[in-house]
Motif scaffolding. Sequence first.
Motif, PDB file in Angstrom:
ATOM      1  N   VAL A   1       0.822  -1.137   0.003  1.00  0.00           N
ATOM      2  CA  VAL A   1      -0.130   0.047  -0.089  1.00  0.00           C
ATOM      3  C   VAL A   1       0.773   1.229  -0.075  1.00  0.00           C
ATOM      4  CG1 VAL A   1      -1.709   1.266   1.279  1.00  0.00           C
ATOM      5  CG2 VAL A   1      -1.980  -1.008   1.061  1.00  0.00           C
ATOM      6  N   MET A   2       1.894   1.408   1.071  1.00  0.00           N
ATOM      7  CA  MET A   2       2.667   2.371   1.087  1.00  0.00           C
ATOM      8  C   MET A   2       3.576   2.673  -0.533  1.00  0.00           C
ATOM      9  SD  MET A   2       2.500   3.492   3.965  1.00  0.00           S
ATOM     10  CE  MET A   2       1.057   2.712   4.042  1.00  0.00           C
ATOM     11  N   LEU A   3       3.904   1.539  -1.258  1.00  0.00           N
ATOM     12  CA  LEU A   3       4.538   1.795  -2.419  1.00  0.00           C
ATOM     13  C   LEU A   3       3.429   2.251  -3.528  1.00  0.00           C
ATOM     14  CD1 LEU A   3       6.873  -1.432  -2.958  1.00  0.00           C
ATOM     15  CD2 LEU A   3       7.375   0.841  -2.754  1.00  0.00           C
ATOM     16  N   LEU A   4       2.206   1.846  -3.528  1.00  0.00           N
ATOM     17  CA  LEU A   4       1.114   2.375  -4.439  1.00  0.00           C
ATOM     18  C   LEU A   4       1.065   3.726  -4.263  1.00  0.00           C
ATOM     19  CD1 LEU A   4      -1.121   1.970  -6.451  1.00  0.00           C
ATOM     20  CD2 LEU A   4      -2.661   1.375  -4.369  1.00  0.00           C
TER      21      LEU A   4
ATOM     22  N   SER B   1       3.204   5.742  -2.962  1.00  0.00           N
ATOM     23  CA  SER B   1       4.478   6.509  -3.542  1.00  0.00           C
ATOM     24  C   SER B   1       4.209   6.513  -4.947  1.00  0.00           C
ATOM     25  CB  SER B   1       5.847   5.737  -3.106  1.00  0.00           C
ATOM     26  OG  SER B   1       5.672   5.529  -1.424  1.00  0.00           O
ATOM     27  N   LEU B   2       3.689   5.836  -5.638  1.00  0.00           N
ATOM     28  CA  LEU B   2       3.980   5.661  -7.030  1.00  0.00           C
ATOM     29  C   LEU B   2       2.771   6.706  -7.480  1.00  0.00           C
ATOM     30  CD1 LEU B   2       4.032   1.730  -8.017  1.00  0.00           C
ATOM     31  CD2 LEU B   2       5.315   3.672  -8.618  1.00  0.00           C
ATOM     32  N   LEU B   3       1.861   6.916  -6.846  1.00  0.00           N
ATOM     33  CA  LEU B   3       0.813   7.779  -7.101  1.00  0.00           C
ATOM     34  C   LEU B   3       1.120   9.362  -6.990  1.00  0.00           C
ATOM     35  CD1 LEU B   3      -2.625   6.135  -5.820  1.00  0.00           C
ATOM     36  CD2 LEU B   3      -1.999   6.543  -8.321  1.00  0.00           C
ATOM     37  N   LEU B   4       1.801   9.466  -5.781  1.00  0.00           N
ATOM     38  CA  LEU B   4       2.159  10.817  -5.229  1.00  0.00           C
ATOM     39  C   LEU B   4       3.725  11.170  -5.663  1.00  0.00           C
ATOM     40  CD1 LEU B   4       0.037  10.863  -2.188  1.00  0.00           C
ATOM     41  CD2 LEU B   4      -0.690  11.914  -4.251  1.00  0.00           C
ATOM     42  N   ILE B   5       4.599  10.200  -5.838  1.00  0.00           N
ATOM     43  CA  ILE B   5       5.870  10.375  -6.180  1.00  0.00           C
ATOM     44  C   ILE B   5       6.313   9.318  -7.128  1.00  0.00           C
ATOM     45  CG2 ILE B   5       8.068  10.602  -4.909  1.00  0.00           C
ATOM     46  CD1 ILE B   5       6.908   9.999  -2.556  1.00  0.00           C
ATOM     47  N   PRO B   6       5.585  10.009  -8.368  1.00  0.00           N
ATOM     48  CA  PRO B   6       5.778   8.853  -9.580  1.00  0.00           C
ATOM     49  C   PRO B   6       7.047   9.020 -10.219  1.00  0.00           C
ATOM     50  CG  PRO B   6       4.545  10.911 -10.519  1.00  0.00           C
ATOM     51  CD  PRO B   6       4.890  10.768  -8.878  1.00  0.00           C
ATOM     52  N   ASN B   7       8.057   8.419  -9.452  1.00  0.00           N
ATOM     53  CA  ASN B   7       9.388   8.320  -9.966  1.00  0.00           C
ATOM     54  C   ASN B   7      10.040   7.028  -9.650  1.00  0.00           C
ATOM     55  OD1 ASN B   7      12.555   8.452  -9.857  1.00  0.00           O
ATOM     56  ND2 ASN B   7      11.991  10.394 -10.754  1.00  0.00           N
ATOM     57  N   PRO B   8      10.240   6.320 -10.585  1.00  0.00           N
ATOM     58  CA  PRO B   8      10.588   4.667 -10.346  1.00  0.00           C
ATOM     59  C   PRO B   8      11.824   4.697  -9.469  1.00  0.00           C
ATOM     60  CG  PRO B   8      10.107   4.960 -12.713  1.00  0.00           C
ATOM     61  CD  PRO B   8      10.120   6.290 -12.128  1.00  0.00           C
TER      62      PRO B   8
END
Length: 862
Positions: A696-699, A701-708
């Motif tokens: 969930v934390m990674l999700l 992060s991907l939504l709000l910090i979309p930098n791989p």
Amino acid sequence: MARCHTDCIEKPVCAALQKLGRVVGRHPWWFFLIPLFVSAGLGSGFYFLKQAEANDIEDQFTPVGGPAKAERHLVSQYFPTNESTFTPQRLTTDGSFAAFIAVDQSGNILSEEALSEVLRIDSVIRNITVSESGHAFNYMDICAQKHGDCVPNPVLEALGNNASNAESLVFQYPMMNTKTGPVFLGMALGGVKTDDNGTVLSAKAIRVIYYLKESEVERSDVWLREFMRVFCGNDSGFEMKLNQVSYFTSLSRQDEFEANSKKVIPLFSITYFLAIFFSIVSCLRFDCVRNKAWVAAFGVFSAGLSVLSGFGLLLYCGMPFAMTVANSPFLILGIGVDDMFIMIACWQQTKVQDSVEDRLAETYKEAAVSITITTLTDVLAFYIGIMTPFRSVQSFCLYTGTTVLFCYLFNITFFGAVLALNGKREESNRHWLLCMKVPKQSPAECSKAYSLCCVGGSYDPSTGAETEHPMNLFFKKCYGPFLTNAWTKFFVVLLYAGYLAASIYGCFQIKEGIDLRNLAFDKSYIVRYYDHEGAYFSEHGPNVMVVIPEEVAYWNITIREDIDNCIGQFKNLSYIDQNLSVSWLQFYEHFAQKANININSQTSFIDNLPIFFRNFPDFKQDVNLSGDVINASRFFIQTVNINNAVAEKNMLTELREMAESCIVPLVVYHPAFIYFDQYLVIINNTIQNIAVATAVMLLISLLLIPNPLCCLWVTFAIASVIVGVSGFMAFWDVNLDSISMINLVICIGFSVDFSAHISYAYVSNKKPKVNDKAIDALYILGYPIVQGAISTILGVAVLAAAESYIFRTFFKIMFLVIGFGAFHGLAFIPVFLTFFGLCGKPSELNCEEKMLPYISFQYTSP
């Protein structure tokens, strides 16, 4: 590198919060007073605290739906306790009892002198008289009975209550033959030395247990409390010559557990004092106008309001309030103070010449998104914790997650109003304490001391904002260049390798399960009892019931052989004593053989059972007989050397596996299995919760910090911190149990907070050199990370002084989480990022640099 697109989420949130900030700045008094009234209303929910308390140890600290609970229900259904023919090993619960352990310092409790004192204590206990509803009674009136007499202690019974008989008596251990049959001494004598024939040479301890009728609940409770008062010695006039005497009752564990909450209440005032002091010191400025001491104090007060409201709302809803929830206010205080620092920091970055309304709107635009992200990660981490099968964890996560939401709401309403009101004071250049107007003067024109008390309102003309904090300059000019030095990097890599190696080693040393003694506070009398029990009575463990829960043809020779084979397999287990098992069926076969009775037909087998039971009345309790049908029966096997959690877990697992593999349907049970069940679920559920929360934390992060690249380092930090905390738990004597499970869930949320902003600040920086990118990231976020870490640790620091394992464990793990998380953010991640500088090319990032304040979730310098 993928292009960075966040406008779809970030822009609408920014716009909405900016509008809210403008409304709060325009009507601050409404947003100041309404939360106070809301808190007062919801806070009245504390009226229901007493009835919402859920401190039953079994209910809170054993897994919901544990197999042993179903086994207990089955055994209780087939074999209800018979109080007229009471035997302790046939209890399906712990029972109602009082007990004491006497230890002779000379090394032999069986000496005449020591036994005289034991008999004297026994006499005092038996003569304890209490009254209930105007009727006086003593132990003899409420004791559990066998053959018309109170269940005796086998050693004292053999003495005939005369210590002088000790010299002539010969005790066999662990089984002693008496007039009424063989008696097990393993639970009565401890620290026993025997000769080759099993004759007792000496014993260090004796345990005397007084079992009471479970049907006499009210009278038993009254008598047990008087028993504890007598042993405590408070005005009882009862003194013991043996100074190594400990005592315990069936009420003790629960009473001492509930007393824990009273011990920690005084720590709340200390915590809030420390939080207010640190917040004020952090927000002090050498400017009597820009000083934000009152703002800091109200920030702590806002966290207190969130606890009042969140707890009150759930108490209104009737949510169970477990002991573990008492940890929550300390954590909420740390989170609330962190959010306060963000708001203050962003306020200080606004232009002082703008209107209060515009400044607050800009503050919300910059800071409230950060707080929103932090709240989202923390709340989800806590609500995911509700998935656990332990009610104590569920209760903590529900209360804490809900209170974090209130903390967020009060920060963007109540605390925002405080900022606006303080801004109006600054706008008119009034003193922070006296509210009198003071003259404006540049800091260069006067001393720091004079600026602090007499003049104020200075700002940086080049930026139009308040002057920069010196700690930010320290990270830019001193710490950043030092950390990016080649030799320092080499040392950091070695340090991380050592940290990782120690952590992985610790993970293999960690112990599982909660020790029931840890539910009491350190100086509790039951701790001494547990110490004596562990030192002298650990050789013999639970006397386990082996139950056949279905109808089987006992008269069939083949079936009886199958049963004997199964019992034989149990005896071959390393934790089972082969010579101490008890089987009614084997006794019946021997009885039939001696009486020349054929029991190989149903009629003969059933018809001769009453004759057998008349000769061996105890075995009647082990056969559930309805007419000509045996619905269920049970046998007993004696476990040995169950002296630690590993042995308890292995014993339980092996017994159940053996029962499942047997041809005859079998169930194994002992009341202690209710607590042993935690070993079977604690690791799997901890891993499950951590895995789900991490995903969930990674999700997020991907939504709000979309930098791989940034998300990769977030994943790395979460894994690294969790491994570190788990490993060092073992070194700090913290078991993996329902209490530490709570903190490992918290660990995920804080790991994200510490890692995401540093890595994103790095990859978003447009400077070409990797060292410069790392220095800039530390310049922006270094001091806020330190500030946030200190404020959170201060929020739980006083728990280190608690006299309870529950609260000390919370402090220990939070200290590890914050310490390791901050060290990752300040040392490991910045250094490792410089080794992967080519992965983040500035030309490929189209996010505006203004995104940095949003990403520095909790950590923007005030």
